[in-house]
Design a protein around this motif. Structure first.
Motif, PDB file in Angstrom:
ATOM      1  N   GLU A 162       0.866  -1.045   0.049  1.00  0.00           N
ATOM      2  CA  GLU A 162      -0.049  -0.140   0.030  1.00  0.00           C
ATOM      3  C   GLU A 162       0.935   1.118   0.112  1.00  0.00           C
ATOM      4  O   GLU A 162       1.929   1.240   0.708  1.00  0.00           O
ATOM      5  CB  GLU A 162      -0.827  -0.014   1.243  1.00  0.00           C
ATOM      6  N   ASP A 163       0.740   2.041  -1.013  1.00  0.00           N
ATOM      7  CA  ASP A 163       1.345   3.435  -1.112  1.00  0.00           C
ATOM      8  C   ASP A 163       1.926   3.953   0.373  1.00  0.00           C
ATOM      9  O   ASP A 163       1.057   4.070   1.259  1.00  0.00           O
ATOM     10  CB  ASP A 163       0.877   4.403  -1.875  1.00  0.00           C
ATOM     11  N   ASP A 180       2.923   6.864   2.602  1.00  0.00           N
ATOM     12  CA  ASP A 180       3.011   8.188   2.571  1.00  0.00           C
ATOM     13  C   ASP A 180       2.913   9.029   4.089  1.00  0.00           C
ATOM     14  O   ASP A 180       1.879   8.771   4.882  1.00  0.00           O
ATOM     15  CB  ASP A 180       1.475   8.967   1.760  1.00  0.00           C
ATOM     16  N   GLY A 230       0.542   3.581   4.780  1.00  0.00           N
ATOM     17  CA  GLY A 230       1.488   2.649   4.056  1.00  0.00           C
ATOM     18  C   GLY A 230       1.719   1.163   4.813  1.00  0.00           C
ATOM     19  O   GLY A 230       1.591   1.195   5.936  1.00  0.00           O
ATOM     20  N   ASN A 271       8.294   6.121   5.462  1.00  0.00           N
ATOM     21  CA  ASN A 271       9.317   6.318   4.750  1.00  0.00           C
ATOM     22  C   ASN A 271      10.299   6.962   5.632  1.00  0.00           C
ATOM     23  O   ASN A 271      10.100   8.030   6.737  1.00  0.00           O
ATOM     24  CB  ASN A 271       8.988   7.026   3.584  1.00  0.00           C
ATOM     25  N   LYS A 329       6.523   9.905  -1.129  1.00  0.00           N
ATOM     26  CA  LYS A 329       5.947   8.987  -1.180  1.00  0.00           C
ATOM     27  C   LYS A 329       6.619   7.598  -2.076  1.00  0.00           C
ATOM     28  O   LYS A 329       7.350   8.058  -2.588  1.00  0.00           O
ATOM     29  CB  LYS A 329       4.595   9.277  -2.022  1.00  0.00           C
ATOM     30  N   ILE A 330       6.284   6.514  -1.542  1.00  0.00           N
ATOM     31  CA  ILE A 330       6.980   5.188  -2.061  1.00  0.00           C
ATOM     32  C   ILE A 330       5.660   4.565  -2.605  1.00  0.00           C
ATOM     33  O   ILE A 330       4.701   4.101  -1.947  1.00  0.00           O
ATOM     34  CB  ILE A 330       7.450   4.374  -1.088  1.00  0.00           C
ATOM     35  N   PRO A 331       5.436   4.337  -3.875  1.00  0.00           N
ATOM     36  CA  PRO A 331       4.249   3.800  -4.607  1.00  0.00           C
ATOM     37  C   PRO A 331       4.267   2.095  -4.278  1.00  0.00           C
ATOM     38  O   PRO A 331       5.368   1.276  -4.069  1.00  0.00           O
ATOM     39  CB  PRO A 331       4.676   3.630  -5.981  1.00  0.00           C
ATOM     40  N   LYS A 332       3.245   1.540  -4.244  1.00  0.00           N
ATOM     41  CA  LYS A 332       2.878   0.086  -4.270  1.00  0.00           C
ATOM     42  C   LYS A 332       3.757  -0.455  -5.291  1.00  0.00           C
ATOM     43  O   LYS A 332       3.848  -0.221  -6.318  1.00  0.00           O
ATOM     44  CB  LYS A 332       1.415  -0.239  -4.345  1.00  0.00           C
ATOM     45  N   THR A 385       7.077  -1.257  -4.789  1.00  0.00           N
ATOM     46  CA  THR A 385       8.405  -1.000  -4.781  1.00  0.00           C
ATOM     47  C   THR A 385       9.027  -1.691  -3.788  1.00  0.00           C
ATOM     48  O   THR A 385       8.441  -2.065  -2.807  1.00  0.00           O
ATOM     49  CB  THR A 385       8.402   0.594  -4.354  1.00  0.00           C
ATOM     50  N   GLU A 388      13.590   3.416  -0.018  1.00  0.00           N
ATOM     51  CA  GLU A 388      13.522   2.826  -1.370  1.00  0.00           C
ATOM     52  C   GLU A 388      14.695   2.288  -1.798  1.00  0.00           C
ATOM     53  O   GLU A 388      15.806   3.003  -1.553  1.00  0.00           O
ATOM     54  CB  GLU A 388      13.155   3.899  -2.378  1.00  0.00           C
TER      55      GLU A 388
END
Length: 147
Positions: free
Chosen positions: A93-94, A96, A102, A115, A121-124, A126, A142
């Protein structure tokens, strides 16, 4: 009460506490008590015995405890969440931080994640690396190519 007997009783109590707790704390004071027993047997004044007890205890605590802790903890196996630090996870889940959302999946378990870098944000999907644990949240960053 004879001063030698007092220091001997204190030594026995400190050793018993160390055996019961295995915390590597009271053993250093037991060393100080042992030196105080020798000083008392040589009929030194009480203030000298107390001073020797304190100095020897503090010196042992400050200079030998870190070495002993390193030696005794070298084979310690990380348990549970602690073992996740440095491992890879997949964002499910993204992430944020601003929205406080997240999730990541690691070792077949889902964890709430945040994060390392606020505002990013780190997208789904990744792949991330677990850098720390804060309460029940994994703090991730990331994964960069080449890692």
């Amino acid at each position: 009460m004879n001063q030698v007997v007092f220091w001997l009783i204190l030594l026995i109590i400190l050793v018993a506490i160390e055996i019961a707790t295995m915390g590597l704390t009271t053993i250093w004071f037991a060393g100080g008590a042992f030196v105080a027993i020798i000083a008392a047997a040589l009929n030194t004044p009480l203030y000298v015995q107390i001073t020797l007890f304190l100095i020897v205890s503090v010196v042992l605590l400050l200079f030998t405890r870190p070495i002993a802790m390193k030696y005794f903890n070298k084979d310690r196996i990380k348990t549970n969440a602690e073992s996740l630090i440095g491992k890879q996870a997949v964002v499910t889940e993204d992430i944020d931080n601003l929205l406080a959302v997240g999730l990541v999946s690691i070792n077949g378990q889902e964890w709430t994640a945040r994060n390392v870098v606020d505002g990013m944000k780190i997208p789904k999907g990744t792949v991330v690396i677990v850098r720390a644990i804060s309460g029940v949240k994994l703090i991730v960053e990331e994964r960069r190519e080449g890692m």
